[in-house]
Enzyme design. Structure first.
Site, mmCIF file in Angstrom:
data_model
loop_
_atom_site.group_PDB
_atom_site.id
_atom_site.type_symbol
_atom_site.label_atom_id
_atom_site.label_comp_id
_atom_site.label_asym_id
_atom_site.label_seq_id
_atom_site.Cartn_x
_atom_site.Cartn_y
_atom_site.Cartn_z
ATOM 1 N N ARG A 7 0.828 -1.224 0.000
ATOM 2 C CA ARG A 7 0.000 0.000 0.000
ATOM 3 C C ARG A 7 0.865 1.279 0.000
ATOM 4 O O ARG A 7 0.493 2.289 0.595
ATOM 5 C CB ARG A 7 -0.944 0.032 1.216
ATOM 6 C CG ARG A 7 -2.001 -1.073 1.226
ATOM 7 C CD ARG A 7 -2.933 -0.954 0.036
ATOM 8 N NE ARG A 7 -4.098 -1.794 0.160
ATOM 9 C CZ ARG A 7 -4.198 -3.052 -0.305
ATOM 10 N NH1 ARG A 7 -3.179 -3.608 -0.937
ATOM 11 N NH2 ARG A 7 -5.316 -3.740 -0.168
ATOM 12 N N SER B 250 -11.020 -1.034 2.557
ATOM 13 C CA SER B 250 -10.375 -1.074 3.879
ATOM 14 C C SER B 250 -10.092 0.358 4.339
ATOM 15 O O SER B 250 -9.470 1.131 3.606
ATOM 16 C CB SER B 250 -9.039 -1.818 3.807
ATOM 17 O OG SER B 250 -9.223 -3.105 3.282
ATOM 18 N N GLU C 8 -5.708 3.821 5.510
ATOM 19 C CA GLU C 8 -5.370 3.622 4.098
ATOM 20 C C GLU C 8 -6.053 4.697 3.253
ATOM 21 O O GLU C 8 -5.526 5.160 2.248
ATOM 22 C CB GLU C 8 -5.842 2.242 3.639
ATOM 23 C CG GLU C 8 -5.442 1.944 2.215
ATOM 24 C CD GLU C 8 -6.254 0.835 1.594
ATOM 25 O OE1 GLU C 8 -7.298 1.142 0.989
ATOM 26 O OE2 GLU C 8 -5.838 -0.322 1.697
HETATM 27 P P1 FAD Z 1 -9.396 8.127 -6.089
HETATM 28 O O1 FAD Z 1 -10.100 7.853 -4.797
HETATM 29 O O2 FAD Z 1 -10.121 8.873 -7.126
HETATM 30 O O3 FAD Z 1 -8.034 8.877 -5.755
HETATM 31 C C1 FAD Z 1 -7.172 8.429 -4.737
HETATM 32 C C2 FAD Z 1 -6.002 9.401 -4.598
HETATM 33 O O4 FAD Z 1 -5.228 9.417 -5.806
HETATM 34 C C3 FAD Z 1 -6.444 10.852 -4.390
HETATM 35 O O5 FAD Z 1 -5.528 11.443 -3.505
HETATM 36 C C4 FAD Z 1 -6.337 11.464 -5.785
HETATM 37 O O6 FAD Z 1 -6.116 12.857 -5.736
HETATM 38 C C5 FAD Z 1 -5.146 10.733 -6.378
HETATM 39 N N1 FAD Z 1 -5.231 10.547 -7.839
HETATM 40 C C6 FAD Z 1 -6.241 9.994 -8.544
HETATM 41 N N2 FAD Z 1 -5.928 9.903 -9.852
HETATM 42 C C7 FAD Z 1 -4.693 10.447 -9.995
HETATM 43 C C8 FAD Z 1 -3.817 10.654 -11.122
HETATM 44 N N3 FAD Z 1 -4.144 10.277 -12.362
HETATM 45 N N4 FAD Z 1 -2.628 11.234 -10.879
HETATM 46 C C9 FAD Z 1 -2.260 11.607 -9.625
HETATM 47 N N5 FAD Z 1 -3.043 11.446 -8.538
HETATM 48 C C10 FAD Z 1 -4.251 10.867 -8.713
HETATM 49 N N6 FAD Z 1 -7.774 -1.224 -2.941
HETATM 50 C C11 FAD Z 1 -6.931 -2.279 -3.029
HETATM 51 O O7 FAD Z 1 -5.716 -2.084 -3.130
HETATM 52 N N7 FAD Z 1 -7.396 -3.556 -3.003
HETATM 53 C C12 FAD Z 1 -8.713 -3.851 -2.907
HETATM 54 O O8 FAD Z 1 -9.091 -5.013 -2.894
HETATM 55 C C13 FAD Z 1 -9.627 -2.770 -2.833
HETATM 56 N N8 FAD Z 1 -10.959 -2.989 -2.746
HETATM 57 C C14 FAD Z 1 -11.816 -1.943 -2.655
HETATM 58 C C15 FAD Z 1 -13.192 -2.208 -2.574
HETATM 59 C C16 FAD Z 1 -14.084 -1.147 -2.496
HETATM 60 C C17 FAD Z 1 -15.567 -1.423 -2.434
HETATM 61 C C18 FAD Z 1 -13.612 0.191 -2.506
HETATM 62 C C19 FAD Z 1 -14.593 1.316 -2.447
HETATM 63 C C20 FAD Z 1 -12.259 0.458 -2.570
HETATM 64 C C21 FAD Z 1 -11.348 -0.609 -2.644
HETATM 65 N N9 FAD Z 1 -9.969 -0.389 -2.733
HETATM 66 C C22 FAD Z 1 -9.107 -1.453 -2.843
HETATM 67 C C23 FAD Z 1 -9.431 0.997 -2.685
HETATM 68 C C24 FAD Z 1 -9.465 1.691 -4.071
HETATM 69 O O9 FAD Z 1 -10.263 0.996 -4.969
HETATM 70 C C25 FAD Z 1 -8.063 1.827 -4.659
HETATM 71 O O10 FAD Z 1 -7.249 2.590 -3.802
HETATM 72 C C26 FAD Z 1 -8.085 2.493 -6.030
HETATM 73 O O11 FAD Z 1 -6.827 2.399 -6.642
HETATM 74 C C27 FAD Z 1 -8.519 3.956 -5.948
HETATM 75 O O12 FAD Z 1 -8.756 4.388 -7.271
HETATM 76 P P2 FAD Z 1 -9.610 5.690 -7.577
HETATM 77 O O13 FAD Z 1 -9.406 5.973 -9.036
HETATM 78 O O14 FAD Z 1 -11.001 5.536 -7.120
HETATM 79 O O15 FAD Z 1 -8.844 6.744 -6.664
HETATM 80 N N1 EPU Z 2 -10.551 -10.925 9.612
HETATM 81 C C1 EPU Z 2 -11.311 -11.105 10.756
HETATM 82 N N2 EPU Z 2 -12.416 -10.325 10.910
HETATM 83 C C2 EPU Z 2 -12.779 -9.379 10.012
HETATM 84 C C3 EPU Z 2 -11.987 -9.186 8.848
HETATM 85 C C4 EPU Z 2 -10.868 -9.984 8.682
HETATM 86 O O1 EPU Z 2 -11.021 -11.947 11.591
HETATM 87 O O2 EPU Z 2 -13.798 -8.708 10.248
HETATM 88 C C5 EPU Z 2 -9.353 -11.786 9.445
HETATM 89 C C6 EPU Z 2 -9.687 -13.188 8.921
HETATM 90 O O3 EPU Z 2 -8.793 -14.075 9.552
HETATM 91 C C7 EPU Z 2 -9.349 -13.119 7.461
HETATM 92 C C8 EPU Z 2 -8.179 -12.140 7.448
HETATM 93 O O4 EPU Z 2 -8.471 -11.214 8.502
HETATM 94 O O5 EPU Z 2 -8.991 -14.371 6.947
HETATM 95 C C9 EPU Z 2 -8.004 -11.395 6.142
HETATM 96 O O6 EPU Z 2 -9.245 -10.808 5.770
HETATM 97 P P1 EPU Z 2 -9.565 -10.476 4.244
HETATM 98 O O7 EPU Z 2 -9.225 -11.633 3.381
HETATM 99 O O8 EPU Z 2 -10.952 -9.964 4.164
HETATM 100 O O9 EPU Z 2 -8.524 -9.366 3.884
HETATM 101 P P2 EPU Z 2 -8.029 -8.056 4.636
HETATM 102 O O10 EPU Z 2 -6.643 -8.311 5.103
HETATM 103 O O11 EPU Z 2 -9.007 -7.594 5.642
HETATM 104 C C10 EPU Z 2 -6.933 -7.091 2.489
HETATM 105 C C11 EPU Z 2 -6.944 -5.815 1.717
HETATM 106 C C12 EPU Z 2 -8.181 -5.740 0.854
HETATM 107 C C13 EPU Z 2 -8.181 -6.907 -0.112
HETATM 108 C C14 EPU Z 2 -8.184 -8.194 0.711
HETATM 109 C C15 EPU Z 2 -8.110 -9.431 -0.160
HETATM 110 C C16 EPU Z 2 -5.710 -4.223 3.065
HETATM 111 C C17 EPU Z 2 -5.753 -2.997 3.908
HETATM 112 N N3 EPU Z 2 -6.881 -4.680 2.626
HETATM 113 O O12 EPU Z 2 -8.006 -7.027 3.418
HETATM 114 O O13 EPU Z 2 -8.111 -4.535 0.104
HETATM 115 O O14 EPU Z 2 -9.315 -6.886 -0.954
HETATM 116 O O15 EPU Z 2 -7.038 -8.197 1.584
HETATM 117 O O16 EPU Z 2 -6.831 -9.603 -0.611
HETATM 118 O O17 EPU Z 2 -4.625 -4.723 2.789
HETATM 119 C C18 EPU Z 2 -8.689 -2.226 0.215
HETATM 120 O O18 EPU Z 2 -7.468 -2.008 0.203
HETATM 121 O O19 EPU Z 2 -9.527 -1.320 0.210
HETATM 122 C C19 EPU Z 2 -9.144 -3.613 0.218
HETATM 123 C C20 EPU Z 2 -10.429 -3.964 0.258
#
Ligand code: FAD
Ligand code: EPU
Length: 343
Positions: A161, A231, A327
């Site tokens: 991250r 997250s 995050e």
């Molecule tokens: P934005 O929220 O639009 O922007 C984020 C930041 O980047 C802001 O500071 C913005 O100013 C800057 N920015 C945007 N575009 C540019 C550009 N072109 N140049 C310079 N700066 C820029 N993240 C994960 O890593 N793994 C996951 O599994 C994951 N699951 C998610 C699930 C959900 C339901 C949600 C809502 C979010 C999740 N995220 C996850 C977080 C998010 O999707 C990522 O961080 C994603 O990359 C953000 O993209 P965005 O275009 O929406 O960014």
């Molecule tokens: N867990 C719990 N309780 C909860 C949530 C998680 O006990 O309420 C424990 C469980 O043991 C589970 C483990 O945590 O097995 C991991 O949980 P999960 O697989 O849901 O993943 P996470 O570590 O909570 C991360 C990323 C997610 C990404 C998933 C899958 C971060 C901050 N988040 O979550 O990314 O989708 O792994 O790889 O690293 C995001 O960044 O926005 C995001 C959704």
């Protein structure tokens, strides 16, 4: 006066306003909007992709610049495909496109919201895979002078991250394109919980993608119905000594070994163990199926979400002596603010 609603431009669905919204389809549009906002209007400007990693704390007193520069160019060598993708492409569309073109590799990163240009910033990751494993280089544009730079994958300083784009290239720079290398020898990544039942010799990229859809649906709320930004906190990284102490005290604690004698904890587990899953504070809630996700029940304000986040952080700190780091990026009236100023 703030006049444009931006509720639909952020997945937390914060009901806030900005002064102006500009859509950029070209690099020239980015530069023009930047000049107009900063030099002519003396206002802040914020580039947004899908607004899926931001929390607006209040009305934004400037321009929201939606980066929508599109285009994908594919090159091929004996061993790999090289995709040059402009930053305004939607990330999940790219994943589907590559799989439909028989270029598997990105399937574990499917369904992550947001745009391609944002993927390098926090080095998006899911299900055992990170963006940096594919990235060759990132192209950026300096908005105050129009100069372009290319940062190779080492210069991007990717980590969990993390990247240089959260630090040195944070203000006045736009990511305009990324170049990804997808190896022609596909190796399914199926070690993550929920994927381990697959047979490595028989599984297809589409099966992994479909499975990830189900896993995500079970644990992550759809922002269309429950505002959230995925997250809220990062998973904490601790040293071997701390990991050992925790393991001795809590037998079931999930701990994953990462590089250099470091260990990753599950913030969701820590929060759940503080009995906070489903906990509500005003209109902000800890999601009842995944404690690492905070949700807006429809009427939450930035202040309510921050109060809830503080409460969680204090409880986790009291119980485990672990300090959670957000995050999500916090956006105040004049732009992004350092989390330590409000959390
Ligand atoms: P934005 O929220 O639009 O922007 C984020 C930041 O980047 C802001 O500071 C913005 O100013 C800057 N920015 C945007 N575009 C540019 C550009 N072109 N140049 C310079 N700066 C820029 N993240 C994960 O890593 N793994 C996951 O599994 C994951 N699951 C998610 C699930 C959900 C339901 C949600 C809502 C979010 C999740 N995220 C996850 C977080 C998010 O999707 C990522 O961080 C994603 O990359 C953000 O993209 P965005 O275009 O929406 O960014
Ligand atoms: N867990 C719990 N309780 C909860 C949530 C998680 O006990 O309420 C424990 C469980 O043991 C589970 C483990 O945590 O097995 C991991 O949980 P999960 O697989 O849901 O993943 P996470 O570590 O909570 C991360 C990323 C997610 C990404 C998933 C899958 C971060 C901050 N988040 O979550 O990314 O989708 O792994 O790889 O690293 C995001 O960044 O926005 C995001 C959704």
């Amino acid at each position: 006066m703030n006049s444009v609603a931006i509720k639909s431009l952020n997945t937390f669905r914060m009901n806030v306003f900005a002064k102006r919204i500009v859509v950029a389809l070209t690099e020239e549009d980015l530069l023009k909007a930047w000049r107009q906002a900063t030099i002519l209007d003396n206002q802040p400007i914020l580039i947004l992709g899908g607004g899926s990693n931001v929390l607006f704390l209040e009305n934004y007193m400037g321009t929201i610049l939606l980066n929508r520069i599109r285009g994908i160019t594919i090159k091929e060598s004996k061993d790999a495909w090289y995709l040059y993708i402009h930053s305004g492409e939607i990330w999940n569309r790219l994943v589907n496109f590559s799989i439909n073109q028989n270029m598997p590799g990105l399937e574990n990163l499917a369904f992550i919201p947001g745009y391609v240009g944002t993927a390098p910033i926090q080095n998006i990751g899911a299900y055992g895979v990170e963006f940096c494993q594919f990235c060759e280089y990132v192209d950026i544009l300096q908005l105050d002078n129009g100069k372009k730079y290319r940062l190779n994958k080492f210069e991007c300083c990717f980590d969990y991250r993390e990247s240089i784009f959260k630090h040195s290239y944070r203000n006045n720079y736009a990511i305009i394109a990324v170049n990804l290398r997808i190896d022609k020898i596909w190796k399914p990544i199926i070690h993550y919980n929920g994927l381990t039942h697959f047979n490595v010799n028989r599984v297809t990229p589409r099966q992994i993608l479909n499975r990830i859809f189900l896993l995500r649906k079970r644990k992550i709320p759809n922002p269309l119905f429950q505002g959230n930004a995925g997250s809220f906190f990062k998973n904490p990284i601790v040293d071997a000594k701390t990991a050992k102490i925790l393991k001795n005290k809590y037998k079931n604690i999930p701990i994953f070994s990462v590089k250099n004698n470091q260990f990753r904890l599950s913030a969701g587990w820590l929060i759940e163990k503080c009995q906070l899953k489903g906990y509500k504070m005003g209109n902000a809630e800890v999601y009842n199926k995944q404690a690492l996700i905070l949700v807006n029940n429809g009427k939450a304000t930035g202040t309510e979400l921050i109060l809830l986040a503080k409460y969680i952080r204090d409880k986790v700190s009291e119980k485990f002596s672990i300090w959670l780091e957000p995050e999500v990026r916090f956006i105040a009236s004049q732009g992004e603010i350092d989390p330590s100023k409000i959390l």
